[in-house]
Write a protein that holds these residues in place. Structure first.
Motif, PDB file in Angstrom:
ATOM      1  N   ALA A  52       1.116  -1.169  -0.240  1.00  0.00           N
ATOM      2  CA  ALA A  52      -0.036   0.358  -0.047  1.00  0.00           C
ATOM      3  C   ALA A  52       0.849   1.357  -0.163  1.00  0.00           C
ATOM      4  N   TYR A  53       1.959   0.988   0.742  1.00  0.00           N
ATOM      5  CA  TYR A  53       2.784   2.692   0.904  1.00  0.00           C
ATOM      6  C   TYR A  53       3.534   2.595  -0.912  1.00  0.00           C
ATOM      7  N   GLU A  54       4.331   1.495  -0.828  1.00  0.00           N
ATOM      8  CA  GLU A  54       4.406   1.857  -2.195  1.00  0.00           C
ATOM      9  C   GLU A  54       3.867   2.022  -3.817  1.00  0.00           C
ATOM     10  N   ALA A  55       2.606   1.726  -2.933  1.00  0.00           N
ATOM     11  CA  ALA A  55       1.881   2.859  -3.958  1.00  0.00           C
ATOM     12  C   ALA A  55       1.228   4.170  -4.407  1.00  0.00           C
ATOM     13  N   LEU A  56       1.139   4.039  -2.708  1.00  0.00           N
ATOM     14  CA  LEU A  56       0.820   5.826  -2.364  1.00  0.00           C
ATOM     15  C   LEU A  56       1.715   6.816  -2.757  1.00  0.00           C
ATOM     16  N   ARG A  57       3.093   5.891  -2.024  1.00  0.00           N
ATOM     17  CA  ARG A  57       4.048   7.148  -1.653  1.00  0.00           C
ATOM     18  C   ARG A  57       4.625   8.010  -2.834  1.00  0.00           C
ATOM     19  N   ASP A  58       4.529   7.220  -4.179  1.00  0.00           N
ATOM     20  CA  ASP A  58       4.611   7.774  -5.488  1.00  0.00           C
ATOM     21  C   ASP A  58       3.669   9.046  -6.202  1.00  0.00           C
ATOM     22  N   PRO A  59       3.812   9.991  -6.782  1.00  0.00           N
ATOM     23  CA  PRO A  59       2.709  10.466  -6.968  1.00  0.00           C
ATOM     24  C   PRO A  59       2.255  10.045  -7.956  1.00  0.00           C
ATOM     25  N   GLY A 102       8.418 -12.750  -8.151  1.00  0.00           N
ATOM     26  CA  GLY A 102       7.193 -12.450  -8.225  1.00  0.00           C
ATOM     27  C   GLY A 102       7.358 -10.795  -8.249  1.00  0.00           C
ATOM     28  N   ASN A 103       7.678 -10.659  -8.202  1.00  0.00           N
ATOM     29  CA  ASN A 103       8.212  -9.118  -8.286  1.00  0.00           C
ATOM     30  C   ASN A 103       7.649  -8.502  -7.035  1.00  0.00           C
ATOM     31  N   GLY A 104       8.567  -8.891  -6.366  1.00  0.00           N
ATOM     32  CA  GLY A 104       9.042  -8.510  -4.827  1.00  0.00           C
ATOM     33  C   GLY A 104       7.478  -8.952  -4.013  1.00  0.00           C
ATOM     34  N   GLY A 105       7.003  -9.606  -4.086  1.00  0.00           N
ATOM     35  CA  GLY A 105       6.038 -10.367  -3.908  1.00  0.00           C
ATOM     36  C   GLY A 105       4.847  -9.654  -3.594  1.00  0.00           C
ATOM     37  N   PHE A 106       4.414  -8.551  -4.469  1.00  0.00           N
ATOM     38  CA  PHE A 106       3.696  -7.444  -4.438  1.00  0.00           C
ATOM     39  C   PHE A 106       2.601  -8.987  -5.630  1.00  0.00           C
ATOM     40  N   SER A 107       1.173  -8.074  -5.174  1.00  0.00           N
ATOM     41  CA  SER A 107      -0.528  -9.109  -5.277  1.00  0.00           C
ATOM     42  C   SER A 107      -0.471  -8.703  -7.041  1.00  0.00           C
ATOM     43  N   ASP A 108      -0.914  -9.200  -7.228  1.00  0.00           N
ATOM     44  CA  ASP A 108      -1.459  -9.341  -8.530  1.00  0.00           C
ATOM     45  C   ASP A 108      -2.322  -7.830  -8.991  1.00  0.00           C
ATOM     46  N   PHE A 109      -2.606  -7.829  -7.903  1.00  0.00           N
ATOM     47  CA  PHE A 109      -3.571  -6.097  -8.742  1.00  0.00           C
ATOM     48  C   PHE A 109      -2.558  -5.107  -8.598  1.00  0.00           C
ATOM     49  N   PHE A 110      -1.525  -5.303  -7.710  1.00  0.00           N
ATOM     50  CA  PHE A 110      -0.046  -4.497  -7.621  1.00  0.00           C
ATOM     51  C   PHE A 110       0.417  -4.295  -9.652  1.00  0.00           C
ATOM     52  N   GLN A 111       0.784  -5.559  -9.744  1.00  0.00           N
ATOM     53  CA  GLN A 111       1.579  -5.811 -10.975  1.00  0.00           C
ATOM     54  C   GLN A 111       0.833  -5.160 -11.711  1.00  0.00           C
ATOM     55  N   GLU A 112      -0.590  -5.396 -12.118  1.00  0.00           N
ATOM     56  CA  GLU A 112      -1.717  -5.331 -13.489  1.00  0.00           C
ATOM     57  C   GLU A 112      -1.557  -3.512 -13.568  1.00  0.00           C
ATOM     58  N   LEU A 113      -1.435  -2.929 -12.102  1.00  0.00           N
ATOM     59  CA  LEU A 113      -1.701  -1.975 -12.414  1.00  0.00           C
ATOM     60  C   LEU A 113      -0.890  -1.085 -12.536  1.00  0.00           C
ATOM     61  N   PHE A 114       0.510  -1.799 -11.743  1.00  0.00           N
ATOM     62  CA  PHE A 114       1.725  -0.644 -11.848  1.00  0.00           C
ATOM     63  C   PHE A 114       3.635  -1.642 -12.517  1.00  0.00           C
ATOM     64  N   GLY A 115       2.734  -2.709 -12.370  1.00  0.00           N
ATOM     65  CA  GLY A 115       4.394  -4.145 -13.415  1.00  0.00           C
ATOM     66  C   GLY A 115       4.274  -4.403 -14.297  1.00  0.00           C
ATOM     67  N   ARG A 116       3.451  -4.236 -15.212  1.00  0.00           N
ATOM     68  CA  ARG A 116       2.665  -4.713 -16.418  1.00  0.00           C
ATOM     69  C   ARG A 116       3.671  -4.357 -17.926  1.00  0.00           C
TER      70      ARG A 116
END
Length: 298
Positions: A52-59, A102-116
Motif C-alpha cells: 500500500a505504501y509503495e503504491a501511494l508514496r509515488d505521485p 514474483g515482483n517483490g511479493g506484491f499482489s496481482d492487483f499491484f502488478q497489473e496496475l503498475f508493473g506490466r
C-alpha cells in the motif's frame, strides 16, 4: 484481479499528505514486522502495508490508483481494465520492475496496475524504446542489496532473472541486461530505492526512528539498533528528548567513486509502553506521584 483499498490498509483518508502516509506506514510496519510481531497473520499484513505504501508514496502511482478507485470499486471487487488497459489513453505509462520473486511479493492487483509495462503481454502493455534500441524500465531495489552489492531476483515478462546490483548504486543509475528484453533486445533497468519499513534515505545517509521508553530516555540505556549491515549496540545518553538524533558513522549506504560511506542517523521516539498488568499500572501510578502534576511546566 481483486481491488485493494490501499488507504484503508494504511488507515488514512484519501486526502492524506506525504507525512501522514509515512507516519502510518512506520507505525504499521513496526507493528507487523515478521521479526518482532507475534500477531496472527503478521507477515501477510506486513506485505499488505508495504504494498500500500509503495503504491501511494509515488505521485504518479497514486494518481493512477486514485483514477481507478474513483470508479467505485470496493475491496474484493473484480477489477475490469479500462479501454486500452491500465497504461492506455488517459492513463499513466509505467515501466516498472520490483525486486524479489514474483515482483517483490506484491499482489496481482499491484502488478497489473503498475508493473506490466516491463514486457508483460496483454492489452495496454507498452515498453519505452531508447534510441539505441534498448527497453527501459524502472527497477525498485531493496536497500539491503544496494548496501551489500548482491544479486536480486526479478520477474520480467514471466521469466525470473538474477540481477547483480552494484554496491552503492544511486537512484537514476541504470543496469543493462543484454538480450533480456522482450524480443531479444537489451533491457535497461533504471534504479530507484524501494520503500523500507525501518529506514529512510537522505543522500548516502540512512535515517532510522528508534522507539525508546521514557526511562531509557531519562536514565540512559544501551539498546540494539537495526542497520543495513546487521544490528549494533547504541548508547542512549541520559536526559535525551524525543527527536534527538544520534549518529552511527559509516553505517549508511556505501560511497562510490572515492566518496566516504554514509552514516546512519538514529532519531529517538519516546513512547510510553501500554500498561497491561496491575503491576505495570502501579508502576505508572508511582511515576505520577514522583513527578506530580506540574511536570509539563518543568
Amino acid at each position: 484481479m481483486r481491488f485493494k483499498d490501499y488507504y484503508d490498509i494504511l488507515g488514512v483518508e484519501p486526502g492524506a499528505g506525504e507525512a501522514e502516509l509515512k507516519t502510518a506506514y512506520r507505525r504499521l510496519a513496526r507493528k507487523y514486522h515478521p521479526d518482532v510481531s507475534k500477531e496472527p497473520g503478521a507477515e501477510e499484513k506486513f506485505k499488505a502495508v508495504n504494498e500500500a505504501y509503495e503504491a501511494l508514496r509515488d505521485p504518479e502511482k497514486r494518481k493512477a490508483y486514485d483514477q481507478l478507485r474513483a470508479r467505485g470499486y470496493r475491496p474484493g471487487d473484480e477489477v475490469q481494465p479500462p479501454p486500452g488497459g491500465f497504461g492506455g489513453p488517459g492513463g499513466v505509462d509505467f515501466d516498472e520492475i520490483f525486486a524479489g520473486g514474483g515482483n517483490g511479493g506484491f499482489s496481482d492487483f499491484f502488478q497489473e496496475l503498475f508493473g506490466r509495462r516491463a514486457g508483460a503481454a496483454g492489452p495496454g502493455a507498452r515498453q519505452r524504446p531508447r534510441g539505441d534500441g534498448a527497453m527501459r524500465a524502472k527497477f525498485a531495489v531493496p536497500l539491503e542489496a544496494v548496501h551489500r552489492g548482491e544479486p536480486v531476483r526479478v520477474t520480467v515478462a514471466g521469466r525470473s532473472l538474477d540481477v547483480r546490483v552494484p554496491r552503492g548504486i544511486k537512484p537514476g543509475q541504470a543496469i543493462r541486461l543484454a538480450g533480456q528484453a522482450p524480443g531479444g533486445g537489451d533491457l535497461l533497468l533504471e534504479v530507484e530505492y524501494a520503500a523500507h519499513p525501518q529506514f529512510e534515505v537522505d543522500g548516502r545517509n540512512i535515517i532510522h526512528v528508534l522507539p525508546v521508553a521514557p526511562w531509557e530516555a531519562a536514565l540512559g540505556a544501551t539498546v540494539s539498533v537495526p542497520t543495513l549491515g546487521g544490528a549494533v549496540e547504541l548508547k542512549i545518553p541520559a536526559d535525551s528528548e524525543a527527536g534527538r538524533r544520534l549518529r552511527l558513522r559509516g553505517r549508511g549506504l556505501p560511497g562510490t567513486g572515492g566518496a566516504a560511506d554514509g552514516d546512519q542517523i538514529v532519531e529517538l521516539e519516546v513512547l510510553a509502553p501500554r500498561a497491561n498488568t496491575e503491576a505495570e499500572r502501579e508502576a505508572y501510578r508511582r511515576m505520577r506521584e514522583a513527578f506530580g502534576d506540574d511536570w509539563r511546566r518543568a
